[in-house]
Design a protein around this motif. Sequence first.
Motif, short mmCIF file in Angstrom:
data_model
loop_
_atom_site.label_atom_id
_atom_site.label_comp_id
_atom_site.label_asym_id
_atom_site.label_seq_id
_atom_site.Cartn_x
_atom_site.Cartn_y
_atom_site.Cartn_z
N LEU A 53 0.82 -1.21 0.00
CA LEU A 53 0.00 0.00 0.00
C LEU A 53 0.86 1.26 0.00
CD1 LEU A 53 -2.67 -1.23 2.52
CD2 LEU A 53 -3.05 -0.75 0.10
N PRO A 54 0.52 2.24 -0.83
CA PRO A 54 1.31 3.47 -0.92
C PRO A 54 0.96 4.45 0.20
CG PRO A 54 -0.58 3.63 -2.37
CD PRO A 54 -0.61 2.24 -1.76
N PHE A 55 1.78 5.49 0.36
CA PHE A 55 1.42 6.59 1.24
C PHE A 55 0.16 7.22 0.66
CE2 PHE A 55 1.77 10.95 2.83
CZ PHE A 55 2.06 10.71 4.15
N PRO A 56 -0.84 7.52 1.41
CA PRO A 56 -0.94 7.84 2.82
C PRO A 56 -1.41 6.70 3.72
CG PRO A 56 -2.90 8.64 1.74
CD PRO A 56 -2.05 7.98 0.68
N PHE A 57 -1.13 5.44 3.38
CA PHE A 57 -1.42 4.33 4.29
C PHE A 57 -0.25 4.20 5.25
CE2 PHE A 57 -4.25 3.35 0.84
CZ PHE A 57 -5.37 2.85 1.49
N VAL A 58 -0.54 4.27 6.54
CA VAL A 58 0.52 4.18 7.54
C VAL A 58 0.11 3.24 8.66
CG1 VAL A 58 1.49 6.46 7.05
CG2 VAL A 58 -0.29 6.24 8.77
N ARG A 59 1.09 2.53 9.17
CA ARG A 59 0.84 1.59 10.26
C ARG A 59 0.97 2.35 11.57
NH1 ARG A 59 2.90 -4.55 10.14
NH2 ARG A 59 1.66 -5.31 11.88
N VAL A 60 -0.11 2.42 12.33
CA VAL A 60 -0.12 3.17 13.57
C VAL A 60 -0.10 2.27 14.81
CG1 VAL A 60 -1.26 5.17 12.55
CG2 VAL A 60 -2.65 3.38 13.60
N HIS A 61 -0.25 0.97 14.56
CA HIS A 61 -0.29 -0.01 15.64
C HIS A 61 0.06 -1.36 15.02
CE1 HIS A 61 -2.13 -2.49 18.84
NE2 HIS A 61 -1.94 -1.43 19.60
N LYS A 62 0.47 -2.30 15.84
CA LYS A 62 0.85 -3.60 15.27
C LYS A 62 -0.30 -4.27 14.52
CE LYS A 62 -0.05 -6.57 19.23
NZ LYS A 62 0.48 -7.58 20.11
N GLN A 76 -8.40 15.86 17.20
CA GLN A 76 -7.64 14.61 17.26
C GLN A 76 -6.83 14.57 18.55
OE1 GLN A 76 -7.55 12.13 14.89
NE2 GLN A 76 -8.80 13.17 13.41
N ASN A 77 -6.77 13.43 19.17
CA ASN A 77 -5.88 13.22 20.30
C ASN A 77 -4.64 12.55 19.71
OD1 ASN A 77 -4.47 12.44 22.54
ND2 ASN A 77 -6.23 11.57 23.60
N LYS A 78 -3.72 13.34 19.18
CA LYS A 78 -2.59 12.82 18.40
C LYS A 78 -1.63 11.96 19.21
CE LYS A 78 -2.82 16.55 15.15
NZ LYS A 78 -2.46 17.89 14.94
N LYS A 79 -1.70 12.05 20.52
CA LYS A 79 -0.76 11.27 21.32
C LYS A 79 -1.20 9.83 21.52
CE LYS A 79 1.26 15.11 23.60
NZ LYS A 79 2.49 15.33 24.13
N LYS A 80 -2.51 9.58 21.56
CA LYS A 80 -2.97 8.24 21.90
C LYS A 80 -3.86 7.59 20.85
CE LYS A 80 -2.56 8.98 26.80
NZ LYS A 80 -3.19 8.91 28.09
N GLU A 81 -4.61 8.37 20.11
CA GLU A 81 -5.53 7.77 19.13
C GLU A 81 -5.86 8.75 18.02
OE1 GLU A 81 -9.73 8.67 21.43
OE2 GLU A 81 -8.80 6.71 21.69
N LEU A 82 -6.37 8.17 16.93
CA LEU A 82 -6.83 8.96 15.78
C LEU A 82 -8.32 8.69 15.60
CD1 LEU A 82 -3.97 8.11 13.26
CD2 LEU A 82 -4.28 10.26 14.50
N LEU A 83 -9.06 9.69 15.18
CA LEU A 83 -10.48 9.54 14.92
C LEU A 83 -10.68 9.47 13.41
CD1 LEU A 83 -13.40 9.50 15.93
CD2 LEU A 83 -13.36 12.02 15.85
#
Length: 115
Positions: A53-62, A76-83
Motif C-alpha cells: 500500500l502506498p502513502f498515505p497508508f501508515v501503520r499506527v499499531h501492530k 484529534q488526540n494525536k498522542k494516543k488515538e486517531l479519529l
Amino acid sequence: MEQILLPSRLGWVTIPTGHILRLEGDGNYTVFILIDGQRLVYSKTISFFESQLPFPFVRVHKSTIVNLGYLSQGKQNKKKELLMTDGYRVAISRRRRNDVKSWLSQYRDFSHNSI
C-alpha cells in the motif's frame, strides 16, 4: 487512482486504494474496511499488505494500518488515538507516536501539493 489486486472466491478483485479506510490485523488474517462499510477478510498477515500500500497508508499499531485521507477533521488526540471519518477511534502504539506525528505533517504537505 491507484489500486490493489486481491484474491476472492470468484477470482481476483481490484479495489481502488482510495476506497480503503483501514486494515485491521487479526493473527494471520487481515480485514479491509472500505468506505461503504464493507469488510473483506483475507488470510494474509497485515505485514504482507503493508508493503503493497502506498502513502498515505501508515501503520499506527501492530494490528492497524490507516488511510490518512480518512482522518476526521474534528479534534484529534494525536498522542494516543486517531479519529476516523466513520467514527472509529484507532489506538496509536507508544512506539509509533513520533512516526505518526511526522506522517500527519507529511500528509498535510502531500494533500496540499496535490490540489
